[in-house]
Write a protein that holds these residues in place. Sequence first.
Motif, mmCIF file in Angstrom:
data_model
loop_
_atom_site.group_PDB
_atom_site.id
_atom_site.type_symbol
_atom_site.label_atom_id
_atom_site.label_comp_id
_atom_site.label_asym_id
_atom_site.label_seq_id
_atom_site.Cartn_x
_atom_site.Cartn_y
_atom_site.Cartn_z
ATOM 1 N N UNK A 16 0.839 -1.193 0.000
ATOM 2 C CA UNK A 16 0.000 0.000 0.000
ATOM 3 C C UNK A 16 0.875 1.244 0.000
ATOM 4 N N UNK A 17 0.638 2.137 -0.945
ATOM 5 C CA UNK A 17 1.313 3.430 -1.007
ATOM 6 C C UNK A 17 0.211 4.483 -1.024
ATOM 7 N N UNK A 18 -0.262 4.830 0.180
ATOM 8 C CA UNK A 18 -1.418 5.699 0.351
ATOM 9 C C UNK A 18 -2.654 5.120 -0.328
ATOM 10 N N UNK A 19 -2.716 3.826 -0.414
ATOM 11 C CA UNK A 19 -3.875 3.136 -0.978
ATOM 12 C C UNK A 19 -4.676 2.487 0.131
ATOM 13 N N UNK A 20 -5.772 1.842 -0.257
ATOM 14 C CA UNK A 20 -6.567 1.135 0.742
ATOM 15 C C UNK A 20 -6.975 -0.233 0.227
ATOM 16 N N UNK A 21 -7.208 -1.105 1.187
ATOM 17 C CA UNK A 21 -7.601 -2.479 0.943
ATOM 18 C C UNK A 21 -8.905 -2.693 1.712
ATOM 19 N N UNK A 22 -9.969 -3.128 1.016
ATOM 20 C CA UNK A 22 -11.262 -3.318 1.675
ATOM 21 C C UNK A 22 -11.774 -4.716 1.376
ATOM 22 N N UNK B 149 -4.649 2.127 4.286
ATOM 23 C CA UNK B 149 -5.783 1.769 5.126
ATOM 24 C C UNK B 149 -6.259 0.365 4.791
ATOM 25 N N UNK B 150 -6.550 -0.417 5.838
ATOM 26 C CA UNK B 150 -7.148 -1.733 5.662
ATOM 27 C C UNK B 150 -8.516 -1.694 6.328
ATOM 28 N N UNK B 151 -9.571 -2.012 5.548
ATOM 29 C CA UNK B 151 -10.940 -2.034 6.052
ATOM 30 C C UNK B 151 -11.395 -3.485 6.111
ATOM 31 N N UNK B 152 -11.903 -3.906 7.258
ATOM 32 C CA UNK B 152 -12.349 -5.285 7.446
ATOM 33 C C UNK B 152 -11.436 -6.012 8.411
ATOM 34 N N UNK B 153 -11.665 -7.302 8.571
ATOM 35 C CA UNK B 153 -10.863 -8.120 9.476
ATOM 36 C C UNK B 153 -9.513 -8.429 8.849
ATOM 37 N N UNK B 154 -8.449 -8.209 9.589
ATOM 38 C CA UNK B 154 -7.093 -8.564 9.171
ATOM 39 C C UNK B 154 -6.666 -9.761 10.006
ATOM 40 N N UNK B 155 -6.386 -10.873 9.332
ATOM 41 C CA UNK B 155 -6.035 -12.117 10.014
ATOM 42 C C UNK B 155 -4.609 -12.486 9.623
ATOM 43 N N UNK B 156 -3.737 -12.579 10.606
ATOM 44 C CA UNK B 156 -2.338 -12.938 10.364
ATOM 45 C C UNK B 156 -2.134 -14.382 10.754
ATOM 46 N N UNK B 157 -1.720 -15.194 9.806
ATOM 47 C CA UNK B 157 -1.499 -16.605 10.059
ATOM 48 C C UNK B 157 -2.428 -17.450 9.221
ATOM 49 N N UNK B 158 -2.370 -18.718 9.431
ATOM 50 C CA UNK B 158 -3.202 -19.618 8.649
ATOM 51 C C UNK B 158 -3.276 -20.964 9.318
ATOM 52 N N UNK B 159 -3.454 -22.006 8.541
ATOM 53 C CA UNK B 159 -3.598 -23.341 9.103
ATOM 54 C C UNK B 159 -2.400 -23.777 9.956
ATOM 55 N N UNK B 160 -1.212 -23.233 9.648
ATOM 56 C CA UNK B 160 -0.026 -23.647 10.402
ATOM 57 C C UNK B 160 0.231 -22.757 11.609
ATOM 58 N N UNK B 161 -0.666 -21.799 11.884
ATOM 59 C CA UNK B 161 -0.505 -20.959 13.070
ATOM 60 C C UNK B 161 -0.347 -19.504 12.711
ATOM 61 N N UNK B 162 -0.218 -18.679 13.739
ATOM 62 C CA UNK B 162 -0.135 -17.241 13.537
ATOM 63 C C UNK B 162 1.304 -16.823 13.287
ATOM 64 N N UNK B 163 1.444 -15.597 12.818
ATOM 65 C CA UNK B 163 2.776 -15.022 12.609
ATOM 66 C C UNK B 163 2.828 -13.651 13.235
#
Length: 176
Positions: free
Chosen positions: A137-143, A160-174
């Motif tokens: 993101x360079x002054x952009x947004x993700x929705x 800007x990030x709009x919505x749920x941000x989930x870090x990780x996956x089936x192998x666990x979080x990061x």
Amino acid sequence: EIQFLTAESIDGLFNSVFSPNLSSVAPGLAIDVVEPQGRIRFVNIAPPGTVQFTSQQAVTSWHAGETWSQTPGTTHPVLLANRIGQPQVVEVSGASAFTHQLILGGDSNDTITIAVEDANLSATAGITIQNRGIIELDDGSLASSNTLVQSGGRLVGNGTVVGNLILGGPSGSQAA
């Protein structure tokens, strides 16, 4: 067809399309933005087939026709994987990009980056950033209802990030 929002007139353009509960309430439906004669409607429809990233260029525009198997729209699931054996960049700038679902990355040995510069990238049913996938993101947004950054995927930059941000996956979080 389920019509859930209609406007007689509209000033300007939409920056993003965000429906946080669509995938849980109506998992088989996508949002189609219909703009007949200066009016606008949002309509729920079944998503068509997946749009494949086909560009052989190191740097290309999201909005260039040769980038895709067909032009992606608000109803399309989109799959981006590196196609050339060296880092690739897809630029979203000047105009926003809307899609139903976005999957970025995969099993390639090289990265694939979506660079969002002063624009918006929306995926109503979710964004998944897999191994070797990058959204910058360079002054952009993700929705999106959910943006999942899996192991080896990256979300970087300033925006800007709009919505749920989930870090990780089936192998666990990061680390965030």
